[in-house]
Enzyme design. Sequence first.
Site, PDB file in Angstrom:
ATOM      1  N   THR A 257     -46.689 -93.133 -45.442  1.00 10.51           N
ATOM      2  CA  THR A 257     -46.082 -93.285 -46.769  1.00 10.51           C
ATOM      3  C   THR A 257     -44.557 -93.382 -46.674  1.00 10.51           C
ATOM      4  O   THR A 257     -43.935 -92.825 -45.778  1.00 10.51           O
ATOM      5  CB  THR A 257     -46.483 -92.119 -47.684  1.00 10.51           C
ATOM      6  OG1 THR A 257     -46.307 -90.901 -46.981  1.00 10.51           O
ATOM      7  CG2 THR A 257     -47.930 -92.259 -48.115  1.00 10.51           C
ATOM      8  N   ASP A 322     -46.785 -84.604 -37.666  1.00 11.78           N
ATOM      9  CA  ASP A 322     -46.116 -84.773 -38.964  1.00 11.78           C
ATOM     10  C   ASP A 322     -44.650 -85.167 -38.780  1.00 11.78           C
ATOM     11  O   ASP A 322     -43.792 -84.773 -39.559  1.00 11.78           O
ATOM     12  CB  ASP A 322     -46.224 -83.491 -39.817  1.00 11.78           C
ATOM     13  CG  ASP A 322     -45.846 -83.738 -41.274  1.00 11.78           C
ATOM     14  OD1 ASP A 322     -45.718 -84.908 -41.672  1.00 11.78           O
ATOM     15  OD2 ASP A 322     -45.662 -82.744 -42.006  1.00 11.78           O
ATOM     16  N   MET A 664     -52.495 -76.061 -63.310  1.00 12.46           N
ATOM     17  CA  MET A 664     -53.530 -75.553 -62.415  1.00 12.46           C
ATOM     18  C   MET A 664     -54.744 -76.484 -62.511  1.00 12.46           C
ATOM     19  O   MET A 664     -55.572 -76.372 -63.409  1.00 12.46           O
ATOM     20  CB  MET A 664     -53.901 -74.113 -62.804  1.00 12.46           C
ATOM     21  CG  MET A 664     -55.077 -73.538 -62.040  1.00 12.46           C
ATOM     22  SD  MET A 664     -54.849 -73.488 -60.232  1.00 12.46           S
ATOM     23  CE  MET A 664     -56.556 -73.294 -59.701  1.00 12.46           C
TER      24      MET A 664
HETATM   25 CA    CA Z   1     -45.686 -85.019 -44.051  1.00 13.24          CA
END
Ligand code: CA
Length: 714
Positions: A257, A322, A664
Amino acid sequence: MRGIAGGFAFFVALTLPAALLAAPAGKGRVDQGRVDAADEEPGSWLVHGRTWDEQRHSPLDQIDRGNVSSLGLAWSYMTGTKRGLEATPLVVDGVMYATGTWSIVYALDAATGHELWRFDPEVPRWKGRNACCDVVNRGVAIWQGRVYVGTIDGRLIALDAATGKPVWSVLTVDPEQPYTITGAPRIAKGRIVIGNGGAEFGVRGYFSAYDPRDGKLLWRFYTVPSSHAGPHEHPELAKAAETWSKDAMWESGLGGTVWDSMAYDPELDLLYVGVGNASVYNRELRSPGGGDNLFLASILAVRPETGKLVWHYQTTPGEYWDYTATQHMILADLEIAGSQRKVLLQAPKNGFFYVLDRVTGELLSAEKYAPASWATHVDPDTGRPVERSEAHWARKAAMVTPAVPGAHNWHPMSFHPGTGLVYIPVSHATYYFVPSADFRFRPGANFNTGEDVGAMLAKFEGYEDLNFLGCSPTRLLAWDPVAQSAAWEARHDTGVPGGALSTAGGLVFQGNGSGEFSAYDARTGERLWSAPVGIGIMAPPVSYRIGGVQYVAVLAGIGGSQGGHFTRFDYENDGRLLAWKLGGEGELPPVVRRPPGKVEAKPIEISSEALQRGRSLYAQHCMRCHGMGAKSSGLYPDLRFATRETLEKWDDIVLGGIRAGGGMASFADVLTPTQSKEVQAYVATRALHEPNVAQRTLAFLAENICLPATWFTD
Ligand code: CA
């Protein structure tokens, strides 16, 4: 009718006095020529990084090393929000445009802080579940009288800069998938470019260009293929597909992304775009048999008119930890080895500082700016990192640094052309990656903190009693991009860094997670001034000038990936925008301490195995917002003090979604009624628990996570 209306308009135009024929004095008249000449109006902050090259350096010098100690508050503005604030305010023609949580836009008089208008896109609050790292927003773009904002639920909205009224709105994502927008739109060659986030939940990354006039989609560039064989949406994907296994985890979307960084070079006519991490992290599951997995963790250079790729550089081939390359990119012209080079500078999560030739994408140098255990070095001949096998965790758990939040995250850097230094907000932390034997991709289930964060944390007895996970002290690092070495650093004692601003006054401004806003000597790092504002600061400051007065402004409000989940604070996180000037005499708005909570939970009889499952499920699905060990960070309800009503309606809330309107969301898609009960039982034990940090855990963390900075810097 059409002819009459047209004729009428023509008639009116002809008969109006000449002075009114010009476009109305209108707000936000930013265009190509004006941004090209941004240095001729240093009092403004026209685009995200102030100039196309995103250096975030202000040429203003009224505030300097000699007088910075007399800075005082000029004004303050309360945003009315309690979650993370990450935006860069823009300042155009005396108006400041900022964004806050839930993608709300604020237009203020930049000299007084007086609100001119405010726009709330009314994002459905349950959409917050799709935001890996809080419902933050990093700012607007302004172009030809309009203000553009991306929203958490994936809309791109054009507002009238004078009134804040919407002109058009387009949905840039599939609403059935967990996409979000937190990044600021950018303008490149008159097009609005926007990406999105969601790789932590499993989506396919892309960025798109829209026509600013009507929101028409002009082109879209997917960062990863949707299948091995195709058909592919554009030719670059056919090449990219060769770097993926035929058996890749296509159903996860593969990630990649584009959630934050871009920069534009109008001379080269190139738009630079940073691409994020993989869905999922475990590359042996994601692409069995290997491959570089283009264009994960890459910097792309594309033509803004067409979206055609000109070059790419992948910082972390086969991304595994990551290690996004979505971090801030700065364009600069530097003398390297005797010749003047047009470079692109980036300090991505993976701990290496990259200097690329931005014309060709050639790697000029890459050195560690922070401890990085995953690779020994970047080979200058191949341009590729040399990985350490000890960091490969698909079969055996591994401690790896930098941690998942990265050695540097979204917090913008700055480049001071006078000192030649880049000022980087740096974090130091290590992460324990644990493979999960029975992992399978589930749409909508977050796997951000490892393939199974619950399984990982369950290994640490008593981790819930720690105030935050890992030590990750942060620092402001002054880095020489030519010598590839540190000039100085200023250390902070919290795990949340703030964005940086440098100025021609010889200063660097930065806030930190403990609520201090400081000015440093840009050459030496000496702290020359500091204001205790009480509220943690993550956002980058900006500087501007109105009526001959220089201001420095910043948003204060903690949250986001590092502030929202693992840090705790005991005050109300009432967001605010603060502006300082020399001799300012304003008073800081007060900070409200939160009252102690009342425990209404009762123990729930359940087997110890079920309780352990509840502990693991809590860590996987609830901790992101409600905090480690059900101790809220301060941004979300503290479940230890859940009221009797909440406890009685537990399943209606967790599974039935009756509080979705308040943020929530229902978790019925990932939790069964039995599991909901197991989580509730675990939360009850936390409410009734006396803090007692297991010494073993502390020792483990001290030894393995709060590592000395030199530990991995061979
Ligand atoms: Ca990430």
